[in-house]
Design a protein around this motif. Structure first.
Motif, PDB file in Angstrom:
ATOM      1  N   GLU A 136      70.036  40.418  91.243  1.00 23.39           N
ATOM      2  CA  GLU A 136      70.921  40.611  92.409  1.00 23.39           C
ATOM      3  C   GLU A 136      71.914  41.731  92.121  1.00 23.39           C
ATOM      4  O   GLU A 136      72.194  42.573  92.971  1.00 23.39           O
ATOM      5  CB  GLU A 136      71.662  39.304  92.740  1.00 23.39           C
ATOM      6  N   LYS A 137      72.449  41.746  90.894  1.00 26.72           N
ATOM      7  CA  LYS A 137      73.398  42.787  90.466  1.00 26.72           C
ATOM      8  C   LYS A 137      72.696  44.148  90.407  1.00 26.72           C
ATOM      9  O   LYS A 137      73.252  45.169  90.815  1.00 26.72           O
ATOM     10  CB  LYS A 137      73.960  42.411  89.084  1.00 26.72           C
ATOM     11  N   PHE A 138      71.467  44.162  89.917  1.00 22.81           N
ATOM     12  CA  PHE A 138      70.643  45.373  89.835  1.00 22.81           C
ATOM     13  C   PHE A 138      70.491  46.000  91.230  1.00 22.81           C
ATOM     14  O   PHE A 138      70.695  47.200  91.425  1.00 22.81           O
ATOM     15  CB  PHE A 138      69.283  44.977  89.240  1.00 22.81           C
ATOM     16  N   VAL A 273      55.869  34.501  80.286  1.00 19.45           N
ATOM     17  CA  VAL A 273      56.519  34.396  81.597  1.00 19.45           C
ATOM     18  C   VAL A 273      58.041  34.473  81.502  1.00 19.45           C
ATOM     19  O   VAL A 273      58.693  35.093  82.318  1.00 19.45           O
ATOM     20  CB  VAL A 273      56.119  33.068  82.297  1.00 19.45           C
ATOM     21  N   ASP A 274      58.595  33.849  80.451  1.00 23.31           N
ATOM     22  CA  ASP A 274      60.052  33.867  80.305  1.00 23.31           C
ATOM     23  C   ASP A 274      60.590  35.284  80.179  1.00 23.31           C
ATOM     24  O   ASP A 274      61.628  35.613  80.733  1.00 23.31           O
ATOM     25  CB  ASP A 274      60.492  33.049  79.075  1.00 23.31           C
ATOM     26  N   SER A 275      59.861  36.145  79.463  1.00 26.03           N
ATOM     27  CA  SER A 275      60.377  37.496  79.253  1.00 26.03           C
ATOM     28  C   SER A 275      60.220  38.388  80.484  1.00 26.03           C
ATOM     29  O   SER A 275      60.840  39.427  80.580  1.00 26.03           O
ATOM     30  CB  SER A 275      59.748  38.150  78.022  1.00 26.03           C
ATOM     31  N   HIS A 276      59.408  37.961  81.475  1.00 25.72           N
ATOM     32  CA  HIS A 276      59.263  38.765  82.699  1.00 25.72           C
ATOM     33  C   HIS A 276      60.549  38.735  83.516  1.00 25.72           C
ATOM     34  O   HIS A 276      60.891  39.693  84.198  1.00 25.72           O
ATOM     35  CB  HIS A 276      58.154  38.228  83.608  1.00 25.72           C
ATOM     36  N   THR A 277      61.218  37.595  83.508  1.00 18.32           N
ATOM     37  CA  THR A 277      62.423  37.464  84.329  1.00 18.32           C
ATOM     38  C   THR A 277      63.667  37.743  83.505  1.00 18.32           C
ATOM     39  O   THR A 277      64.742  37.925  84.041  1.00 18.32           O
ATOM     40  CB  THR A 277      62.513  36.038  84.922  1.00 18.32           C
ATOM     41  N   LYS A 278      63.531  37.783  82.188  1.00 24.33           N
ATOM     42  CA  LYS A 278      64.685  38.012  81.308  1.00 24.33           C
ATOM     43  C   LYS A 278      65.177  39.438  81.476  1.00 24.33           C
ATOM     44  O   LYS A 278      64.408  40.376  81.389  1.00 24.33           O
ATOM     45  CB  LYS A 278      64.252  37.789  79.856  1.00 24.33           C
ATOM     46  N   THR A 279      66.449  39.618  81.725  1.00 17.65           N
ATOM     47  CA  THR A 279      66.965  40.966  81.908  1.00 17.65           C
ATOM     48  C   THR A 279      67.766  41.400  80.695  1.00 17.65           C
ATOM     49  O   THR A 279      67.749  42.551  80.324  1.00 17.65           O
ATOM     50  CB  THR A 279      67.883  41.037  83.122  1.00 17.65           C
ATOM     51  N   GLU A 280      68.487  40.462  80.119  1.00 19.70           N
ATOM     52  CA  GLU A 280      69.317  40.733  78.940  1.00 19.70           C
ATOM     53  C   GLU A 280      70.473  41.676  79.218  1.00 19.70           C
ATOM     54  O   GLU A 280      71.605  41.319  79.027  1.00 19.70           O
ATOM     55  CB  GLU A 280      68.460  41.217  77.793  1.00 19.70           C
ATOM     56  N   SER A 281      70.204  42.917  79.643  1.00 17.45           N
ATOM     57  CA  SER A 281      71.305  43.858  79.871  1.00 17.45           C
ATOM     58  C   SER A 281      70.997  44.817  81.005  1.00 17.45           C
ATOM     59  O   SER A 281      69.845  45.215  81.192  1.00 17.45           O
ATOM     60  CB  SER A 281      71.555  44.701  78.621  1.00 17.45           C
ATOM     61  N   LEU A 282      72.047  45.201  81.733  1.00 19.53           N
ATOM     62  CA  LEU A 282      71.940  46.285  82.711  1.00 19.53           C
ATOM     63  C   LEU A 282      72.698  47.481  82.137  1.00 19.53           C
ATOM     64  O   LEU A 282      73.834  47.337  81.683  1.00 19.53           O
ATOM     65  CB  LEU A 282      72.592  45.882  84.038  1.00 19.53           C
ATOM     66  N   GLU A 300      77.858  52.290  81.038  1.00 19.27           N
ATOM     67  CA  GLU A 300      78.410  50.924  81.023  1.00 19.27           C
ATOM     68  C   GLU A 300      77.268  49.941  80.791  1.00 19.27           C
ATOM     69  O   GLU A 300      76.207  50.046  81.418  1.00 19.27           O
ATOM     70  CB  GLU A 300      79.083  50.665  82.381  1.00 19.27           C
ATOM     71  N   TRP A 301      77.491  48.997  79.880  1.00 19.00           N
ATOM     72  CA  TRP A 301      76.521  47.926  79.651  1.00 19.00           C
ATOM     73  C   TRP A 301      77.042  46.657  80.302  1.00 19.00           C
ATOM     74  O   TRP A 301      78.146  46.237  80.034  1.00 19.00           O
ATOM     75  CB  TRP A 301      76.313  47.689  78.156  1.00 19.00           C
ATOM     76  N   ILE A 302      76.239  46.082  81.184  1.00 22.12           N
ATOM     77  CA  ILE A 302      76.640  44.825  81.821  1.00 22.12           C
ATOM     78  C   ILE A 302      75.746  43.722  81.271  1.00 22.12           C
ATOM     79  O   ILE A 302      74.531  43.731  81.487  1.00 22.12           O
ATOM     80  CB  ILE A 302      76.491  44.907  83.353  1.00 22.12           C
ATOM     81  N   ASN A 303      76.357  42.820  80.517  1.00 20.54           N
ATOM     82  CA  ASN A 303      75.606  41.667  80.012  1.00 20.54           C
ATOM     83  C   ASN A 303      76.039  40.463  80.818  1.00 20.54           C
ATOM     84  O   ASN A 303      77.146  39.963  80.635  1.00 20.54           O
ATOM     85  CB  ASN A 303      75.900  41.442  78.528  1.00 20.54           C
ATOM     86  N   LEU A 304      75.198  40.042  81.744  1.00 17.47           N
ATOM     87  CA  LEU A 304      75.589  38.902  82.559  1.00 17.47           C
ATOM     88  C   LEU A 304      75.475  37.624  81.744  1.00 17.47           C
ATOM     89  O   LEU A 304      74.462  37.396  81.084  1.00 17.47           O
ATOM     90  CB  LEU A 304      74.746  38.827  83.828  1.00 17.47           C
ATOM     91  N   THR A 305      76.537  36.847  81.778  1.00 14.68           N
ATOM     92  CA  THR A 305      76.539  35.628  80.965  1.00 14.68           C
ATOM     93  C   THR A 305      75.641  34.571  81.605  1.00 14.68           C
ATOM     94  O   THR A 305      75.125  33.698  80.930  1.00 14.68           O
ATOM     95  CB  THR A 305      77.974  35.067  80.822  1.00 14.68           C
ATOM     96  N   ASP A 306      75.446  34.670  82.923  1.00 14.72           N
ATOM     97  CA  ASP A 306      74.566  33.718  83.610  1.00 14.72           C
ATOM     98  C   ASP A 306      73.143  34.263  83.552  1.00 14.72           C
ATOM     99  O   ASP A 306      72.725  35.026  84.411  1.00 14.72           O
ATOM    100  CB  ASP A 306      75.028  33.560  85.069  1.00 14.72           C
ATOM    101  N   GLU A 307      72.426  33.903  82.483  1.00 13.75           N
ATOM    102  CA  GLU A 307      71.068  34.418  82.300  1.00 13.75           C
ATOM    103  C   GLU A 307      70.085  33.245  82.344  1.00 13.75           C
ATOM    104  O   GLU A 307      69.759  32.635  81.326  1.00 13.75           O
ATOM    105  CB  GLU A 307      70.994  35.154  80.953  1.00 13.75           C
ATOM    106  N   PRO A 308      69.650  32.880  83.560  1.00 17.12           N
ATOM    107  CA  PRO A 308      68.775  31.705  83.668  1.00 17.12           C
ATOM    108  C   PRO A 308      67.407  31.958  83.047  1.00 17.12           C
ATOM    109  O   PRO A 308      66.890  33.067  83.149  1.00 17.12           O
ATOM    110  CB  PRO A 308      68.649  31.509  85.189  1.00 17.12           C
ATOM    111  N   ASP A 309      66.849  30.926  82.401  1.00 13.83           N
ATOM    112  CA  ASP A 309      65.471  31.057  81.932  1.00 13.83           C
ATOM    113  C   ASP A 309      64.533  30.759  83.105  1.00 13.83           C
ATOM    114  O   ASP A 309      64.978  30.485  84.214  1.00 13.83           O
ATOM    115  CB  ASP A 309      65.203  30.143  80.723  1.00 13.83           C
ATOM    116  N   HIS A 310      63.235  30.828  82.830  1.00 14.58           N
ATOM    117  CA  HIS A 310      62.247  30.674  83.901  1.00 14.58           C
ATOM    118  C   HIS A 310      62.401  29.327  84.615  1.00 14.58           C
ATOM    119  O   HIS A 310      62.345  29.252  85.845  1.00 14.58           O
ATOM    120  CB  HIS A 310      60.833  30.818  83.326  1.00 14.58           C
TER     121      HIS A 310
END
Length: 362
Positions: A136-138, A273-282, A300-310
């Motif tokens: 969503e942030k992306f 599958v988990d790594s497909h949705t994993k963003t880790e950093s923008l 700027e590095w944006i590390n969202l703390t809300d990183e849901p798994d699959h």
């Protein structure tokens, strides 16, 4: 309209990767109750055990629908059954959560939407990335980069073992750029908020393990009315390269934003599958220069703390489904978007097969 205090009884159809995750979401979400599990093979027994047992199991969907009389149906079967299963559910007065794509033809998808409207029931399509805070942030940052946008995305999967079985089964009815492409086409449409006007695509069949009419590598290109362009690439199979398999990158006049998947970029992770949705950093880069042509701002590095798994993403999808039912949400745009992204993906498929550019009707 179901009583808000009464749990919504869901029939889970299809117990593969997504179906199992959705079933776990129903089990852990107040407001839902599983009333039956359907699959043609052994996967229903495996899922039943995983959920603690005790659920009614069925091999035949129609039988299960009549026997359980559910309030809602969750369809995570192979795409060639989606249309028939969804329409059957609507005709029985059920709400439907369906994995993308809605159907395996555009006309079929339109028929599903019509059936939902006729039954006055909710149809929610599994666009999992719409429930991901980093995605969503992306999209939000991309909308701020000016126009036109250049959108570069891929997801190639070096699949083996059980994932290669899944991919081969999927390719009996769809190509990788249709099956996966609908997600990323949806994202591009959100980013540009502009109308796609034409597509072109290429594809290659790299294995005899799939139907002769299909291809397991494809790349599509889209032009939008506002001058924006985007490409998406998807390849499946044991021969795929894991170099640059995960690109999620958007460029505009004011700079660029990228999803950097450090973890997913590790060896042997492309079919996880988990790594497909994993963003880790923008990573956000601004194009502003000073008088000496030096960049004004550091990246700027944006590390969202809300990183849901699959699994958590599936939970969020199902909470959205629950909300849609309980609050009688208007899903007109949601359904239209699902049909549109499928229409664009199939136009790309047509381009691969004909070698021609396909113009999209107004």
């Amino acid at each position: 309209m179901s009583n808000v205090n009464q749990p919504i009884r869901v029939l889970v159809v299809g117990c593969g990767n997504m179906g199992a995750s959705h079933a776990q979401a129903y089990q852990s979400t107040d407001g839902f109750e599983i009333c039956g599990i359907v699959s043609t093979g052994k996967s229903k027994e495996v899922l039943n055990e995983k959920l603690g047992g005790g659920y009614d199991l069925y091999s035949d969907y129609e039988t299960a629908l009549k026997a359980t009389k559910p309030d809602a149906v969750c369809i995570s079967t192979y795409p060639d059954t989606h249309e028939a299963y969804a329409i059957m559910a609507f005709e029985q007065g059920c709400h439907v959560f369906i994995e993308k794509p809605v159907a395996d033809t555009v006309e079929g998808a339109k028929r599903v939407v019509e059936a939902a409207k006729k039954a006055n029931k909710k149809l929610v399509v599994g666009y999992i990335l719409r429930h991901h805070p980093s995605w969503e942030k992306f999209v939000e940052i991309a909308q701020d980069l000016g126009k036109p946008l250049v959108m570069r995305m891929n997801l190639n999967q070096q699949s083996h073992g059980i994932m290669w079985n899944v991919h081969r089964n999927l390719m009996k009815s769809l190509s990788p750029i249709v099956d996966c492409g609908v997600h990323y086409i949806d994202v591009m449409c959100q980013m540009t908020r502009s109308k796609p006007v034409q597509v072109s695509a290429i594809g290659a069949r790299l294995t005899d393990d799939i139907p002769s009419s299909n291809y397991n590598y494809g790349q599509l290109q889209i032009r939008f009315e506002d001058g924006s362009v985007g490409w998406y690439e998807a390849g499946w199979g044991p021969m795929m390269s894991e170099t640059a398999f995960f690109v999620k990158d958007v460029i505009g006049p004011k700079g660029c934003v990228s999803i950097v998947a450090k973890e997913a970029g590790g060896a042997g992770k492309s079919d996880n599958v988990d790594s497909h949705t994993k963003t880790e950093s923008l990573r956000v880069h601004r194009a502003d220069l000073n008088g000496d042509n030096q960049f004004v701002q550091e990246d700027e590095w944006i590390n969202l703390t809300d990183e849901p798994d699959h699994q958590e993403l599936c939970n969020r999808e199902q909470r959205y489904f629950l909300k849609a039912i309980q609050e009688d949400m208007d899903l007109t745009d949601h359904m239209q978007d699902a049909v549109n992204s499928l229409q664009i993906a199939f136009a790309c498929d047509e381009s691969v097969r004909t070698g021609e550019v396909v113009r999209l009707e107004a």
